[in-house]
Design an enzyme around this catalytic site. Structure first.
Site, mmCIF file in Angstrom:
data_model
loop_
_atom_site.group_PDB
_atom_site.id
_atom_site.type_symbol
_atom_site.label_atom_id
_atom_site.label_comp_id
_atom_site.label_asym_id
_atom_site.label_seq_id
_atom_site.Cartn_x
_atom_site.Cartn_y
_atom_site.Cartn_z
ATOM 1 C CG LEU A 1 -2.035 -1.013 1.291
ATOM 2 C CD1 LEU A 1 -2.720 -0.952 2.649
ATOM 3 C CD2 LEU A 1 -3.035 -0.754 0.178
ATOM 4 C CB ALA A 2 2.411 3.305 1.906
ATOM 5 C CB SER A 3 7.289 1.654 -0.296
ATOM 6 O OG SER A 3 8.644 1.327 -0.073
ATOM 7 C CB SER B 1 13.351 5.850 4.451
ATOM 8 O OG SER B 1 12.820 6.324 5.665
ATOM 9 C CD GLN C 1 7.617 -3.011 0.959
ATOM 10 O OE1 GLN C 1 8.322 -2.221 0.319
ATOM 11 N NE2 GLN C 1 7.278 -4.191 0.458
ATOM 12 C CB VAL C 2 2.006 -0.454 4.930
ATOM 13 C CG1 VAL C 2 0.643 -0.931 5.409
ATOM 14 C CG2 VAL C 2 2.710 0.317 6.037
ATOM 15 C CG ASP D 1 6.265 11.671 11.954
ATOM 16 O OD1 ASP D 1 6.567 12.777 11.446
ATOM 17 O OD2 ASP D 1 6.535 10.584 11.420
#
Length: 539
Positions: A130-132, A134, A137-138, A287
């Site tokens: 789904l996302a990457s 540094s 990742q997911v 964050d």
């Protein structure tokens, strides 16, 4: 130095040359050898990109150098008390997006961490991430009971890469600190050390899961913020399984407006979440950039935030909470003397600071800001200018205050993006005033005293141990005349040390450490005792 480290150094030097980062060092008073190297180095053969500012060149260099430097640049951008504004603003634009690593590596790591084949844990698992980013990742997945989840996996080999790059960062920081007076003022070694702690904490997903669990508990059933559930049975240090959320990106303005979201309430609730985390819980998501914030699709007239990515959190001590709240109240009453005194009382600046000079410096920073309408005043910028001013008076900015400043800047910027007329002070002032009133109530004072009383048994135990040691090695009387003046001076010194820990406000005395009261009592006894006229005690 192994071959990998040497190749990495050559890569760093190539990027340094490509973006002519040597020009950023011209402002530093380097020794003659450093100046000579900058003048004759091979980078001089390459012209600087004229279309790019110095901040843009530094940002692009970080992006080219990869994940570790991207993350470092992001964290460095929060240290606006150290960096020029143009560089800090450019570094804040760094995007933590890198190509994903292969799905088979993700599957292998998950199975190693959980000790089972993926097919026995998940009903379905998406190989496409789904996302990457540094560090990790997911992937989307579904548990055997049909629950939709996301699986976060730490990037293979990232620990070794981080360790190697951090050593080069430490080397550069030490050289800058050793050979440049301006470099020492920036405290580069401390900055790199803070970064090292932060990024290695992010590699521990067990810690992130614990942060998420704590934040979820703090906002249980809250209409303000929803925190996804953590599935602890499937969490390890390199893998985390969390409830999958469905919301709108907080920056997707067309979608938010299309579902008729109350934008004013959405912006104000973001501010309320910030104050609640900082002052009620002393545990805040540090964050809170737009990529980590979503808005629920349910009841847009009563909008609710959804937060993800809990690798970085901050907290304040009760003393910091008190002084921060009183500072903010004093700021907006333009009581600069009070602000200066609070900084000294809190220990944020040295006790020997000349309060008149500090007050004048604060006034010179704040008065131009307060000439604008209150709704146009930036809290974050106010704190930033204050930290920059206080550094002239040897203020050491504590990590938790830096995280607080970063979070406030993010929340304030996001709130005004959602609703440009947001008056952050009008939203935050009632909350602060209510919080301060509650702390002054008898029930709260009673809880403080109960907490202090809980510390008495350990103190009594320590005292008894000390008396037992004295009994084993008794003090022998020696005929001599006691010097009562010396004892009284020692007692006076102990009393002063104890009193210094109480602060100048009686309202805060109930929160003082028991050791401060003990020093005052013992010191007072030494001052008032009559002494022995004909002898002193020696072992």
């Amino acid at each position: 130095m192994n071959l990998t480290a040497l190749l990495r150094l050559l890569r760093i030097l190539h990027i340094f040359t490509r973006y002519r980062l040597d020009q950023l060092l011209d402002a530093f008073p380097l020794p003659w050898a450093g100046r000579f190297l900058l003048k004759v180095g091979p980078w001089r053969l390459r012209p600087a990109p004229k279309e790019l500012s110095r901040g843009a060149r530094l940002r692009l260099a970080c992006e080219d150098l990869g994940p570790v430097f991207i993350k470092f640049g992001q964290i460095l951008s929060t240290r606006r008390d150290l960096l020029p504004d143009d560089i800090a603003l450019e570094l804040a634009r760094l995007q933590d997006k890198v190509p994903p690593f292969p799905a088979d590596q993700a599957r292998k790591r998950i199975e190693e961490q959980l000790g089972q084949p993926i097919e026995s844990i998940f009903f379905s698992f998406s190989a496409e991430p789904l996302a990457s980013a540094s560090v990790a990742q997911v992937h989307a997945a579904r548990l055997m009971d049909g629950t939709e989840v996301v699986v976060k996996v730490i990037r293979p080999g990232i620990g070794e890469v981080i360790g190697q790059d951090i050593q080069w960062l430490f080397l550069a920081a030490r050289l800058l600190e050793r050979y440049s007076l301006e470099g020492r003022r920036l405290r580069p070694v401390d900055v790199v050390r803070d970064y090292e702690n932060t990024i290695f904490d992010e590699l521990d997903l067990h810690r992130e899961a614990a942060n998420a669990s704590q934040l979820r508990r703090n906002f249980e059933d809250s209409p303000l913020l929803y925190v996804p559930k953590i599935y602890w049975d499937w969490c390890r240090h390199k893998v985390m399984v969390m409830e999958r959320i469905s919301g709108l990106a907080v920056t997707d303005m067309p979608a938010l407006l299309d579902q008729r979201t109350d934008m004013k309430k959405l912006a104000e609730r973001g501010v309320e979440i910030f104050f609640t985390q900082v002052f009620r819980d002393s545990f805040f998501h540090a964050d809170m950039h737009p990529g980590n914030i979503f808005v629920s699709r349910s009841h847009p007239w009563e909008p609710q935030y959804i937060a993800i990515d809990f690798g970085i959190v901050g907290s304040l001590t009760p003393e910091d909470q008190n002084y921060l709240a009183r500072n903010l109240m004093a700021f907006f009453k333009r009581d600069y003397r009070r602000v200066a005194q609070l900084h000294i009382d809190s220990g944020w600046v040295p006790a020997e600071t000349r309060i008149n000079e500090f007050e004048a410096a604060i006034r010179s920073v704040c008065e131009p800001i307060f000439e604008r309408p209150l709704k146009d005043i930036s809290f974050g910028q106010l704190l930033l200018r204050l930290f920059q001013t206080a550094r002239r008076f040897n203020m050491e900015v504590q990590p938790q205050l830096v995280l607080l400043q970063k979070t406030l800047l993010n929340i304030e910027g996001l709130g005004r993006q959602l609703y440009p007329d947001l008056d952050l002070w009008a939203t935050g002032q009632p909350y602060l005033e209510r919080w301060m009133r509650e702390r002054a109530m008898p029930q709260h004072q009673l809880r403080n005293w109960q907490q202090q009383l809980e510390q008495v048994p350990p103190l009594l135990h320590s005292t008894r141990q000390a008396l037992d040691r004295l009994a084993q090695h008794p003090i022998q009387p020696v005929m001599a005349r006691t010097n009562n003046t010396g004892l009284r001076l020692a007692g006076l010194l102990l009393s002063l040390i104890g009193a210094s820990g109480l602060g100048t406000e009686p309202a805060l005395w109930s929160q003082a450490e028991p050791t401060h009261w003990l020093l005052i009592v013992v010191g007072g006894w030494l001052v008032l005792r009559r002494g022995l006229p004909r002898s002193e005690y020696r072992r």
